[in-house]
Design an enzyme around this catalytic site. Structure first.
Site, short mmCIF file in Angstrom:
data_model
loop_
_atom_site.label_atom_id
_atom_site.label_comp_id
_atom_site.label_asym_id
_atom_site.label_seq_id
_atom_site.Cartn_x
_atom_site.Cartn_y
_atom_site.Cartn_z
N TYR A 75 2.79 1.30 -2.35
CA TYR A 75 3.57 2.48 -1.97
C TYR A 75 2.68 3.73 -1.81
O TYR A 75 3.17 4.84 -1.78
CB TYR A 75 4.65 2.78 -3.01
CG TYR A 75 5.68 1.67 -3.19
CD1 TYR A 75 5.73 0.57 -2.34
CD2 TYR A 75 6.61 1.73 -4.22
CE1 TYR A 75 6.67 -0.44 -2.51
CE2 TYR A 75 7.55 0.73 -4.40
CZ TYR A 75 7.57 -0.36 -3.53
OH TYR A 75 8.52 -1.36 -3.71
N LYS A 110 -0.29 -11.01 -8.97
CA LYS A 110 -0.20 -12.17 -8.08
C LYS A 110 -1.65 -12.50 -7.71
O LYS A 110 -2.03 -12.51 -6.54
CB LYS A 110 0.65 -11.78 -6.86
CG LYS A 110 0.99 -12.94 -5.95
CD LYS A 110 1.86 -14.01 -6.57
CE LYS A 110 2.02 -15.18 -5.60
NZ LYS A 110 2.64 -16.36 -6.23
N ASP A 156 6.05 -14.15 -9.48
CA ASP A 156 7.14 -15.10 -9.18
C ASP A 156 7.58 -15.83 -10.45
O ASP A 156 8.78 -16.03 -10.69
CB ASP A 156 6.75 -16.08 -8.06
CG ASP A 156 5.34 -16.62 -8.21
OD1 ASP A 156 4.58 -16.12 -9.07
OD2 ASP A 156 4.99 -17.57 -7.48
N ASP A 204 8.83 -2.34 -9.22
CA ASP A 204 10.05 -1.91 -8.55
C ASP A 204 11.05 -3.08 -8.55
O ASP A 204 12.22 -2.94 -8.93
CB ASP A 204 9.70 -1.50 -7.11
CG ASP A 204 10.85 -0.84 -6.39
OD1 ASP A 204 11.87 -0.54 -7.04
OD2 ASP A 204 10.75 -0.63 -5.17
N ASP A 218 14.47 -3.70 -11.20
CA ASP A 218 15.84 -3.80 -10.70
C ASP A 218 16.48 -5.10 -11.19
O ASP A 218 17.66 -5.12 -11.55
CB ASP A 218 15.88 -3.73 -9.17
CG ASP A 218 16.06 -2.30 -8.68
OD1 ASP A 218 15.76 -1.37 -9.47
OD2 ASP A 218 16.51 -2.10 -7.54
#
Ligand code: ATP
Length: 361
Positions: free
Chosen positions: A136, A187, A220, A244, A248
């Site tokens: 971002y 990751k 994941d 992020d 959520d």
């Protein structure tokens, strides 16, 4: 004296902030809680009226004159590009360098978690999301847009300094809370450059916190794990993008958007507290918004100001409401925003643990 800037904002923002301010009002009657707040006219109304989203002087005052900022929500259908929300929220995040995005995901009542198992009820995960860089950071661009040859590049920016400070904030939190496990999420198999930096820094900082067990997981696997064994995780540190998404997921697993609070912090300098939910224009003005996320932001704010005992009483009030089944429609209840706020204010007024606290305790 702690000074708080309150930005009600748009949509349900003013409704939920009204209840958060009601709670501040009750707390400010406590002899030890020297609190003062001031409402700020920032949001879609002001932008539509004056063309100004937020001025340099606003930024300067918000940075210098207050100990913390409490924000409702920003977003309004009359501003389809949401430029005011971007300027205000991202502006504050970047200009105040609020590099920690802290999101507690705590199940307060098993009824509100979609995980219908005793494990779901035991979820108490504290997510530390890097808040200023990663995917971002806004580095990239596109060429040949709108043609079959279009190329879009969005870089993932990870700096040693940026990674080190968020990892350290998560370790500090784990130590302060007496936690014994910190999980770093990346990751690294698919993104080895970023993953390599995060893993090296994580190991380096861990040397200073030998009492805390460390664990590294792919994002994941973590997404699956939060559903499969939510009780296993305590403190999680990760990048902007992964944080992020995971936070959520954590919000919905722990009771939904109406309950999820967050803090944006530069430790030792600035802090902005906001509910995870947005302006929810579909329910704005109906008195149906759940004010608990905003009120739990007050609890985080009190903790930040050094009054953790008072924050704990606000959390206990929310807990009591849930146990008594007092809630807005999103929780399956029939109370209005104002009724929930009044109930919590009354509960706090009658909370002997708040008023008879041993002042030296
Ligand atoms: P924005 O564009 O400002 O992010 P949004 O409507 O796209 O707004 P959210 O406000 O985060 O996104 O919420 C999504 C939905 O969740 C809303 O439409 C609303 O129905 C519900 N919701 C969000 N917050 C609350 C709340 N505090 N109480 C009850 N329902 C809520």
């Amino acid at each position: 004296m702690a000074r708080i800037a309150v930005i009600p904002g748009d949509g349900i923002g003013p409704e939920v902030m009204g209840e958060a301010v009601r709670i501040l009002g009750v707390l400010s009657e406590h002899p030890e809680l020297d609190l003062e707040w001031e409402a700020w006219d920032l949001g879609a109304e002001r932008f539509l009226r004056s063309g100004v989203t937020i001025s340099d002087e606003d930024f300067h005052r918000l940075a210098e004159d207050y100990d913390a900022i409490l924000l409702g929500a920003l977003g309004d259908p009359r501003v389809p590009g949401n430029e005011h929300a971007r300027d205000i929220l991202l502006g504050l995040r970047f200009r105040l360098d609020l590099y920690v995005n802290y999101r507690p995901c705590t199940v307060r009542h098993s009824r509100h978690s979609p995980l219908r198992s005793p494990l779901g009820a035991a979820m108490d995960v504290h997510i530390f999301r890097e808040n200023t860089e990663g995917s971002y950071a806004g580095v990239g661009g596109a060429i040949r847009q709108g043609t079959p040859d279009e190329v879009a590049i969005q870089e993932d920016v990870n700096t040693y300094k940026g990674v080190e400070r968020i990892v350290r904030a998560a370790f500090d939190f784990a130590r302060g809370r007496g936690g014994n496990r910190l999980t770093m999420v990346d990751k690294a198999n698919a993104m080895p450059a970023a993953g390599g930096l995060w893993r090296r820094v994580f190991q380096e900082v861990a040397q200073e916190f030998t009492e805390i067990d460390t664990e590294v997981m792919y994002v994941d696997a973590m997404a699956m794990d939060l559903v499969r064994r939510p009780d296993h995780h305590q403190v999680v540190v990760t990048s902007n993008l992964f944080g992020d998404i995971l936070s959520d997921l954590g919000a919905v697993l722990s009771g939904g958007l109406g309950m999820a609070a967050s803090a944006n912090v530069h430790p030792g300098r600035h802090a902005l507290f906001e509910p995870v939910h947005g302006s929810a224009p579909d329910i704005a003005g109906q008195g149906a918004a759940n004010p608990m996320a905003a009120i739990l932001c007050v609890a985080l704010l009190l903790e930040h100001l050094g009054w953790r005992w008072a924050g704990a009483r606000v959390e206990a009030a929310v807990q009591a409401a849930l146990e008594e089944d007092v809630g807005t429609p999103d929780l399956g209840g029939d109370a209005s925003t104002g009724q929930v706020g009044l109930w919590l204010a009354d509960h706090l007024r009658n909370d002997r643990n708040l008023w008879e606290r041993d002042t030296h305790g």
